[in-house]
Scaffold this active site. Structure first.
Site, PDB file in Angstrom:
ATOM      1  N   HIS A   1      -9.680  -5.432  11.330  1.00  0.00           N
ATOM      2  CA  HIS A   1     -10.383  -5.242  10.059  1.00  0.00           C
ATOM      3  C   HIS A   1     -11.698  -4.481  10.208  1.00  0.00           C
ATOM      4  CE1 HIS A   1      -7.528  -8.286   8.745  1.00  0.00           C
ATOM      5  NE2 HIS A   1      -7.866  -8.044   7.512  1.00  0.00           N
TER       6      HIS A   1
ATOM      7  N   GLU B   1       0.811  -1.222   0.000  1.00  0.00           N
ATOM      8  CA  GLU B   1       0.000   0.000   0.000  1.00  0.00           C
ATOM      9  C   GLU B   1       0.838   1.264   0.000  1.00  0.00           C
ATOM     10  OE1 GLU B   1      -0.914  -2.656   1.731  1.00  0.00           O
ATOM     11  OE2 GLU B   1      -2.973  -3.058   1.117  1.00  0.00           O
TER      12      GLU B   1
END
Lengths: 322, 331
Positions: B129, B60
């Site tokens: 998450h 990322e």
């Protein structure tokens, strides 16, 4: 000795001396309190910036760390815009909003001036990505110190640039110390160029004191990038004569080491070449006078230029306004 | 008007903007050959090819930075995070580079880039998450933050985001992708501007501000309380959190004299606190009750189903807050 080569060296000397004198005068202005914040000097590394600026082509892009004055000047930023930025003035290259660490000069291909170690390598890869996306043939050069080779940003940018064969050259200016810590205490490797293999890149390693040597190696890497053969990783041995920044007295190295290193001063080397080629001393002195005048003019300009207006604060947060 | 899902609405925005402008491209994990982890980008690779729909490795920080570098030099990237939870490893790129470059360069370098992906808790995916990230990003000057709750807003705001010359953080509701709603035809090219709230329901008794997934929970509670208790809520969806539509909020509070703010992010230092500040500063004399916030409980998200539903803003907690500010607590 060919005429062309001597002319090249005279220009090299002019540019290197301009950087050296600019840095010396910024240190002085810093001590006088005219410059704030951090100030990282490029003294000792001038040959690399000048080699890069004289090897790239118009349209090529260059990214540098916060030790950015030398590269920006070599690429053609005026000493006025550079010094005014240090003084926090509106006529500075970033209108006084960036300071020493955040020079920008898009017209001359200089894309910063980045303050987070390792954070700008991906930006440079992105600029190279753009050239490839548009089918254009610019090459992007990205400079960083050996201290950046341990952080994640280095790895991800190198990894993607290698994967996508981006037209970039990643150039590690190994000045031996990450702030005050020598390479031997930050890396298991003494030869950093072997990292290139891990990213499917060509690696190269050489000393950066002689501007001609740097140019020769850089050119090969730039040619590879431009012809679509992908990025390279170059490790250039260099040495900074001053501390990491103005607050660093450099106690982590000995006076003997510094003296030894100063024998390889890139400016002494180029002067030696000029003298060996039999260049008239008057010609050399004329260059020195010219540089002094330019530095003096830059200081005068920076002193007299206006500070930025308060309105600039709000104009430059976002392009779109709400 | 035709009805499509939130996912389809986002996909239409991507297709339309990529057809309109060759400089727009999509980059991220699984966006191409896999057709998108959440299928938002389904079909894009087939139409636009690998040049413009770019699968990345799991990196990322690397691909966010490449997007920023490409934006700085003239392209208009859309960077997809498979989940905003994974944006934290690219935080430095977004904060130090994307949001600062225009200012640091004295207004010389623009960064027209959209970071997008699913935001918020799904079902039982536990602490790492389940983040709702708007508080982190809305804090930063130099960024724009969108958080659409409906298919129509998802499409109109994404098209606006792609056309803006600044970095945009675009937060899609992970649990909203299958939500259906009315969306105008492509021929209308609807653009929804940032900073304009949507009044989802009108009422005189209490202002209820909510966005993202809990917007729908809050709206359902408002509808039920109108029937069951005669409490009529003005329901406001701010649509963007940077900027916030201050006028819409203040006009509503001036009418209702009460306000409850519902969001999935933690209350501590969140956008709800920002709105409370706005209201007490600008509408102090209109208030008949303290402004209350209903957010996730101040704990990392647990895995256990019963505990997870306690942590998220529940209809019960929303109802209790509305009843408290309207002094209609059940006895």
């Amino acid at each position: 000795m060919s005429e062309v080569k001597v002319e090249r060296w005279l220009d090299d000397y002019r540019e290197m001396l301009l950087i050296r004198r600019f840095e010396e005068e910024s240190a002085r202005a810093y001590a006088q309190g005219k410059i704030g914040g951090f100030l990282h000097l490029y003294i000792g590394q001038e040959s690399i910036a000048v080699a890069a600026a004289t090897t790239i082509e118009k349209g090529d892009l260059v990214f540098q760390t916060y030790r950015d004055h030398g590269t920006a000047l070599a690429l053609g930023m005026t000493p006025e815009a550079a010094m005014a930025e240090l003084f926090g003035k509106d006529t500075g290259c970033s209108r006084g909003l960036g300071g020493s660490m955040h020079y920008f000069d898009v017209e001359n291909g200089f894309y910063g001036g980045w303050g987070i170690v390792g954070g700008h390598l991906a930006l440079a890869a992105g600029a190279a990505f753009r050239s490839k996306y548009l089918g254009e043939d610019q090459v992007t050069l990205c400079f960083f110190g050996e201290g950046a080779t341990n952080i994640g940003g280095f790895h991800e940018a190198m990894s993607l640039a290698g994967l996508w064969k981006l037209p970039a050259v990643f150039i590690c200016e190994n000045n031996q110390y990450a702030m005050g810590t020598p390479l031997s205490r930050t890396s298991p490797l003494s030869d950093l160029s072997v990292k290139a293999a891990g990213y499917g890149m060509v690696g190269d390693r050489f000393e950066g004191y002689d501007v001609d040597v740097v140019r020769e190696h850089l050119k090969k890497a730039i040619d590879r990038a431009r012809s679509g053969e992908g990025p390279s990783f170059l490790e250039i041995e260099t040495y900074r004569f001053r501390g990491h920044s103005m607050s660093d007295p450099g106690k982590y190295r000995t006076a003997e080491e510094l003296e030894e290193r100063k024998k390889k001063d890139p400016i002494l080397l180029i002067l030696g070449k000029l003298r060996d080629a039999g260049v008239d001393e008057a010609k050399i002195e004329a260059i020195e006078d010219e540089v002094e005048e330019r530095i003096e003019a830059a200081l005068k300009h920076a002193d007299e230029a206006p500070f930025p207006e308060e309105s600039l604060l709000y104009e430059t947060v976002t392009v779109e306004k709400f | 008007m035709r009805e499509i899902t939130y996912r389809e609405a986002l996909r239409e925005a991507l297709f339309e903007e990529m057809r309109r402008d060759d400089r727009v491209f999509l980059m991220g994990e699984e966006v191409g050959h896999y057709d998108g982890a959440y299928k938002v980008s389904q079909g894009l690779l087939a139409e636009f090819g690998e040049r413009r729909v770019i699968d990345t490795p799991i990196a990322e920080a690397g691909f966010a930075g490449i997007g920023i570098g490409a934006a700085m030099t003239g392209l208009r990237p859309i960077v997809e995070f498979m989940s905003w939870n994974f944006s934290f490893v690219a935080f430095d790129q977004i904060i130090s580079n994307a949001s600062k470059t225009y200012s640091m360069s004295g207004g010389k370098i623009k960064v027209p880039i959209v970071f997008r992906g699913p935001n918020g808790a799904a079902a039982q995916v536990a602490a790492q998450h389940s983040h709702t990230v708007e508080a982190f990003y809305a804090h930063i000057p130099g960024l724009w933050v969108a958080n659409p709750s409906t298919p129509r807003d998802a499409k109109g705001l994404l098209k606006a985001a792609i056309r803006m010359d600044d970095p945009v953080v675009f937060l899609e509701g992970e649990t909203l992708y299958n939500l259906k709603g009315e969306v105008p035809d492509a021929s209308e090219d609807e653009i929804i501007p940032f900073g304009k709230a949507r009044i989802a329901r009108e009422g005189k008794d209490c202002t209820l501000i909510a966005w993202g997934a809990p917007f729908h929970t809050a709206l359902a509670v408002a509808d039920r309380l109108a029937k069951e208790a005669g409490i009529e809520c003005d329901v406001i969806d701010p649509r963007t959190l940077r900027p916030i539509d201050e006028t819409a909020i203040l006009e509503s509070v001036a009418k209702t004299n009460r306000c409850v703010i519902v969001h999935e992010t933690w209350p501590y230092g969140g956008p709800g606190a920002e709105m409370v500040d706005l209201i007490q500063r600008e509408a102090f004399d209109y208030l008949d009750a303290p402004v209350l916030r209903v957010g996730s409980l101040d704990v990392p998200m647990p895995y256990a189903k019963n505990l997870e539903s306690l942590v998220l803003p529940t209809p019960e907690r929303i109802e209790t807050a509305i009843r408290r500010v309207t002094y209609r607590e059940e006895r």
